[in-house]
Design a protein around this motif. Structure first.
Motif, PDB file in Angstrom:
ATOM      1  N   ALA A 210       0.835  -1.203   0.000  1.00 30.27           N
ATOM      2  CA  ALA A 210       0.000   0.000   0.000  1.00 30.27           C
ATOM      3  C   ALA A 210       0.870   1.253   0.000  1.00 30.27           C
ATOM      4  O   ALA A 210       0.623   2.207  -0.760  1.00 30.27           O
ATOM      5  N   LEU A 211       1.900   1.246   0.832  1.00 26.12           N
ATOM      6  CA  LEU A 211       2.745   2.434   0.985  1.00 26.12           C
ATOM      7  C   LEU A 211       3.743   2.606  -0.161  1.00 26.12           C
ATOM      8  O   LEU A 211       3.985   3.726  -0.618  1.00 26.12           O
ATOM      9  N   TYR A 212       4.313   1.502  -0.629  1.00 21.85           N
ATOM     10  CA  TYR A 212       5.460   1.622  -1.523  1.00 21.85           C
ATOM     11  C   TYR A 212       5.206   1.175  -2.961  1.00 21.85           C
ATOM     12  O   TYR A 212       6.038   1.409  -3.837  1.00 21.85           O
ATOM     13  N   LYS A 213       4.058   0.566  -3.220  1.00 22.00           N
ATOM     14  CA  LYS A 213       3.743   0.150  -4.592  1.00 22.00           C
ATOM     15  C   LYS A 213       2.497   0.831  -5.132  1.00 22.00           C
ATOM     16  O   LYS A 213       2.492   1.319  -6.263  1.00 22.00           O
ATOM     17  N   TYR A 214       1.440   0.868  -4.320  1.00 19.16           N
ATOM     18  CA  TYR A 214       0.159   1.355  -4.822  1.00 19.16           C
ATOM     19  C   TYR A 214      -0.192   2.767  -4.365  1.00 19.16           C
ATOM     20  O   TYR A 214      -1.247   3.279  -4.741  1.00 19.16           O
ATOM     21  N   ARG A 215       0.637   3.410  -3.590  1.00 20.22           N
ATOM     22  CA  ARG A 215       0.346   4.791  -3.190  1.00 20.22           C
ATOM     23  C   ARG A 215       0.504   5.706  -4.402  1.00 20.22           C
ATOM     24  O   ARG A 215       1.455   5.569  -5.179  1.00 20.22           O
ATOM     25  N   ARG A 216      -0.405   6.636  -4.558  1.00 24.02           N
ATOM     26  CA  ARG A 216      -0.388   7.565  -5.689  1.00 24.02           C
ATOM     27  C   ARG A 216       0.952   8.277  -5.784  1.00 24.02           C
ATOM     28  O   ARG A 216       1.479   8.762  -4.786  1.00 24.02           O
ATOM     29  N   LYS A 217       1.515   8.319  -7.002  1.00 19.12           N
ATOM     30  CA  LYS A 217       2.860   8.873  -7.189  1.00 19.12           C
ATOM     31  C   LYS A 217       2.884  10.400  -7.151  1.00 19.12           C
ATOM     32  O   LYS A 217       3.898  11.013  -6.826  1.00 19.12           O
ATOM     33  N   LYS A 218       1.765  11.019  -7.475  1.00 19.23           N
ATOM     34  CA  LYS A 218       1.693  12.477  -7.503  1.00 19.23           C
ATOM     35  C   LYS A 218       1.889  13.047  -6.103  1.00 19.23           C
ATOM     36  O   LYS A 218       1.334  12.559  -5.133  1.00 19.23           O
ATOM     37  N   ASN A 219       2.706  14.093  -5.994  1.00 23.74           N
ATOM     38  CA  ASN A 219       2.950  14.715  -4.690  1.00 23.74           C
ATOM     39  C   ASN A 219       1.667  15.334  -4.133  1.00 23.74           C
ATOM     40  O   ASN A 219       0.940  16.026  -4.861  1.00 23.74           O
ATOM     41  N   PRO A 220       1.376  15.114  -2.853  1.00 25.95           N
ATOM     42  CA  PRO A 220       0.203  15.742  -2.238  1.00 25.95           C
ATOM     43  C   PRO A 220       0.303  17.267  -2.308  1.00 25.95           C
ATOM     44  O   PRO A 220       1.395  17.827  -2.234  1.00 25.95           O
ATOM     45  N   LYS A 221      -0.855  17.903  -2.429  1.00 25.13           N
ATOM     46  CA  LYS A 221      -0.932  19.358  -2.394  1.00 25.13           C
ATOM     47  C   LYS A 221      -1.742  19.731  -1.157  1.00 25.13           C
ATOM     48  O   LYS A 221      -2.940  19.465  -1.089  1.00 25.13           O
ATOM     49  N   ILE A 222      -1.078  20.349  -0.203  1.00 21.89           N
ATOM     50  CA  ILE A 222      -1.749  20.629   1.069  1.00 21.89           C
ATOM     51  C   ILE A 222      -1.592  22.095   1.450  1.00 21.89           C
ATOM     52  O   ILE A 222      -0.616  22.744   1.085  1.00 21.89           O
ATOM     53  N   ILE A 223      -2.559  22.583   2.205  1.00 23.86           N
ATOM     54  CA  ILE A 223      -2.446  23.942   2.720  1.00 23.86           C
ATOM     55  C   ILE A 223      -1.495  23.944   3.925  1.00 23.86           C
ATOM     56  O   ILE A 223      -1.252  22.896   4.531  1.00 23.86           O
ATOM     57  N   ARG A 224      -0.977  25.088   4.253  1.00 28.00           N
ATOM     58  CA  ARG A 224       0.035  25.203   5.309  1.00 28.00           C
ATOM     59  C   ARG A 224      -0.469  24.655   6.635  1.00 28.00           C
ATOM     60  O   ARG A 224       0.283  24.039   7.401  1.00 28.00           O
ATOM     61  N   GLN A 225      -1.759  24.825   6.919  1.00 26.44           N
ATOM     62  CA  GLN A 225      -2.306  24.408   8.213  1.00 26.44           C
ATOM     63  C   GLN A 225      -2.344  22.876   8.370  1.00 26.44           C
ATOM     64  O   GLN A 225      -2.574  22.367   9.461  1.00 26.44           O
ATOM     65  N   VAL A 226      -2.125  22.149   7.282  1.00 25.48           N
ATOM     66  CA  VAL A 226      -2.094  20.689   7.329  1.00 25.48           C
ATOM     67  C   VAL A 226      -0.671  20.177   7.547  1.00 25.48           C
ATOM     68  O   VAL A 226      -0.457  19.007   7.855  1.00 25.48           O
ATOM     69  N   LEU A 227       0.302  21.062   7.435  1.00 26.27           N
ATOM     70  CA  LEU A 227       1.706  20.644   7.439  1.00 26.27           C
ATOM     71  C   LEU A 227       2.102  19.908   8.716  1.00 26.27           C
ATOM     72  O   LEU A 227       2.865  18.936   8.663  1.00 26.27           O
ATOM     73  N   ASN A 228       1.601  20.341   9.875  1.00 27.10           N
ATOM     74  CA  ASN A 228       1.951  19.651  11.123  1.00 27.10           C
ATOM     75  C   ASN A 228       1.500  18.190  11.100  1.00 27.10           C
ATOM     76  O   ASN A 228       2.224  17.294  11.561  1.00 27.10           O
ATOM     77  N   CYS A 229       0.293  17.957  10.585  1.00 31.04           N
ATOM     78  CA  CYS A 229      -0.197  16.578  10.440  1.00 31.04           C
ATOM     79  C   CYS A 229       0.723  15.789   9.519  1.00 31.04           C
ATOM     80  O   CYS A 229       1.073  14.637   9.792  1.00 31.04           O
ATOM     81  N   TYR A 230       1.095  16.427   8.414  1.00 30.65           N
ATOM     82  CA  TYR A 230       1.916  15.742   7.408  1.00 30.65           C
ATOM     83  C   TYR A 230       3.286  15.387   7.974  1.00 30.65           C
ATOM     84  O   TYR A 230       3.774  14.266   7.781  1.00 30.65           O
ATOM     85  N   VAL A 231       3.894  16.315   8.669  1.00 33.00           N
ATOM     86  CA  VAL A 231       5.230  16.084   9.223  1.00 33.00           C
ATOM     87  C   VAL A 231       5.209  14.899  10.181  1.00 33.00           C
ATOM     88  O   VAL A 231       6.122  14.056  10.171  1.00 33.00           O
ATOM     89  N   TYR A 232       4.147  14.793  10.998  1.00 29.63           N
ATOM     90  CA  TYR A 232       4.033  13.676  11.935  1.00 29.63           C
ATOM     91  C   TYR A 232       3.978  12.345  11.186  1.00 29.63           C
ATOM     92  O   TYR A 232       4.690  11.387  11.531  1.00 29.63           O
ATOM     93  N   SER A 233       3.125  12.251  10.151  1.00 26.51           N
ATOM     94  CA  SER A 233       2.991  11.000   9.392  1.00 26.51           C
ATOM     95  C   SER A 233       4.230  10.713   8.552  1.00 26.51           C
ATOM     96  O   SER A 233       4.639   9.557   8.403  1.00 26.51           O
ATOM     97  N   ASN A 234       4.816  11.762   8.022  1.00 28.19           N
ATOM     98  CA  ASN A 234       6.010  11.602   7.182  1.00 28.19           C
ATOM     99  C   ASN A 234       7.182  11.047   7.988  1.00 28.19           C
ATOM    100  O   ASN A 234       7.996  10.272   7.481  1.00 28.19           O
ATOM    101  N   LYS A 235       7.255  11.423   9.244  1.00 25.28           N
ATOM    102  CA  LYS A 235       8.337  10.941  10.110  1.00 25.28           C
ATOM    103  C   LYS A 235       8.303   9.418  10.226  1.00 25.28           C
ATOM    104  O   LYS A 235       9.349   8.761  10.297  1.00 25.28           O
ATOM    105  N   ARG A 236       7.121   8.850  10.208  1.00 23.18           N
ATOM    106  CA  ARG A 236       6.998   7.394  10.347  1.00 23.18           C
ATOM    107  C   ARG A 236       7.032   6.674   9.004  1.00 23.18           C
ATOM    108  O   ARG A 236       7.646   5.623   8.864  1.00 23.18           O
TER     109      ARG A 236
END
Length: 404
Positions: A210-236
């Protein structure tokens, strides 16, 4: 709160978990159902091992009684307290129910899973042990046995498993985290148990594909207020670099008025008292729908489809009216990580991002998973005695929730 020293094994994926027990997994799973294996995570226990039985329709009354006894009639999802509701689930191939027994006679607990096969997701819930057996039964081993069975059986069909952990105590959070289901989203004041408002923590685990084969290749587009959520998930999960957007929302007042005049509201109540509420627009395929649970006073399972931003804005304004008029405690919606304008409209309407969930939505046509952000609303204040494991505390800190 539990000590962070307890989380010894850093399991990230279903694959890593199953690798620990590969020698115990046989085609008929008898070793697993009899719990005839050694726990590879945590400390060995001298408690009694129950036998796991796959539930049959005639077992529905036992499951109902367990829920009624444990929750004293206050369980907010009433299908779990009605014979026909549980029996339908046991018969339905999209559900799996387990009973825990000792001496193959006395039922001491149960556990359920909703197999969302079209979405390639699985929902774990309803893990309950009768009160008088909670200190004598090896609860953790019973939980692991069910999980091995499910994750191996549906290995190629379900690539993401999740659960919503209550915060009245931390043991369920700890058990799920120890086997790899990690905190990733926060649902403040979502439920009511024992007539008390409670918060939930969303835990997830992924198959590597799911994470490394079938996850959408296009980079997510997020607003700045979502960045804290993203950083937390990206760390893992090492998701890569998102594109940060600051969209300027321009809405056509004429279209807004026209859409409002064409909007239709529909409510459908099921046999357990829940209501499916749908907003739609005449002569359009656009909609915004969700489920109202009158016992928890929440709106959840939100889905929407729009052709214009003006439609989403109008739907959300109507939603806010309902939240106020119906005195709703909680609302949630999973929003695409590739639609920054949608994110901005939810944010401007007063809904906050409280979790970045990789691979949450499966796109069957394109055969890939898309990331989503959970936006939610809650009323009131959070319980001062909320109980969280260290990883969940870290999540709330990342979300800046403790500052709110």
């Amino acid at each position: 709160m539990l000590s962070s020293k307890l989380a010894v094994k850093k399991i990230k994926t279903i694959d890593e978990f199953l690798e620990l027990y590969k020698e115990n997994i046989s085609p008929d799973f008898q070793n697993i159902l009899k719990l005839n294996f050694q726990i590879k995570i945590g400390k060995p226990s001298q408690k009694i091992n129950p036998i796991i039985h796959l539930a049959k329709p005639e077992d529905s009354k036992e499951i109902i009684q367990i829920f009624r006894d444990i929750y004293k009639g206050t369980y907010p999802y009433k299908q779990m307290e009605e014979d026909q509701g549980v029996k339908k689930m046991i018969i339905d191939p999209n559900y799996q129910w387990f009973l825990f027994k000792i001496n193959s006679i006395e039922t001491v607990g149960c556990f359920g899973a909703h197999l969302e096969l079209e979405k390639k997701r699985g929902f774990l819930y309803g893990f309950i042990i009768k009160e008088k057996y909670q200190k004598t039964i090896d609860i953790f081993k019973a939980f692991i046995g069910c999980v091995i069975f499910l994750w191996k059986t549906y290995k190629s069909k379900i690539l993401l498993w999740y659960g919503e952990m209550r915060t009245n105590e931390s043991s369920s959070q700890f058990f799920t985290s120890l086997i790899g289901l990690k905190p990733i989203g926060f649902f403040p004041n979502k439920d009511i148990f024992f007539n008390q408002i409670e918060s939930d923590v969303l835990h997830v685990i992924y198959d590597e594909k799911a994470l490394y084969k079938y996850r959408r290749k296009k980079n997510p587009k997020i607003i700045r207020q979502v960045l804290n959520c993203y950083v937390y998930s990206n760390k893992r999960y090492h998701l890569g670099t998102p594109i940060i957007k600051n969209p300027n929302i321009k809405l056509n007042s004429k279209k807004l008025k026209e859409i409002k005049g064409k909007m239709v509201n529909r409510k459908e109540k099921d046999e357990f008292g829940n209501e499916a509420i749908t907003f739609s627009i005449k002569n359009s395929n656009s909609y915004f729908k969700f489920i109202y649970n009158p016992l928890s006073k929440n709106f959840e399972k939100t889905l929407y489809k729009i052709n214009l931003l003006e439609e989403l804005f109008t739907f959300i304004q109507k939603l806010k009216e309902l939240i106020q008029n119906m005195e709703i405690n909680y609302f949630e919606c999973f929003v695409s990580s590739y639609e920054p304008k949608h994110q901005k409209i939810f944010l401007d309407a007063g809904f906050n991002p409280r979790g970045y969930i990789p691979c949450w939505k499966y796109n069957k046509e394109k055969n890939h998973f898309e990331d989503q952000i959970v936006f939610n609303y809650y009323k009131g204040k959070i319980d001062d005695n909320i109980k969280l494991i260290p990883e969940a505390v870290e999540l709330l800190q990342a979300l800046r929730f403790l500052e709110e």
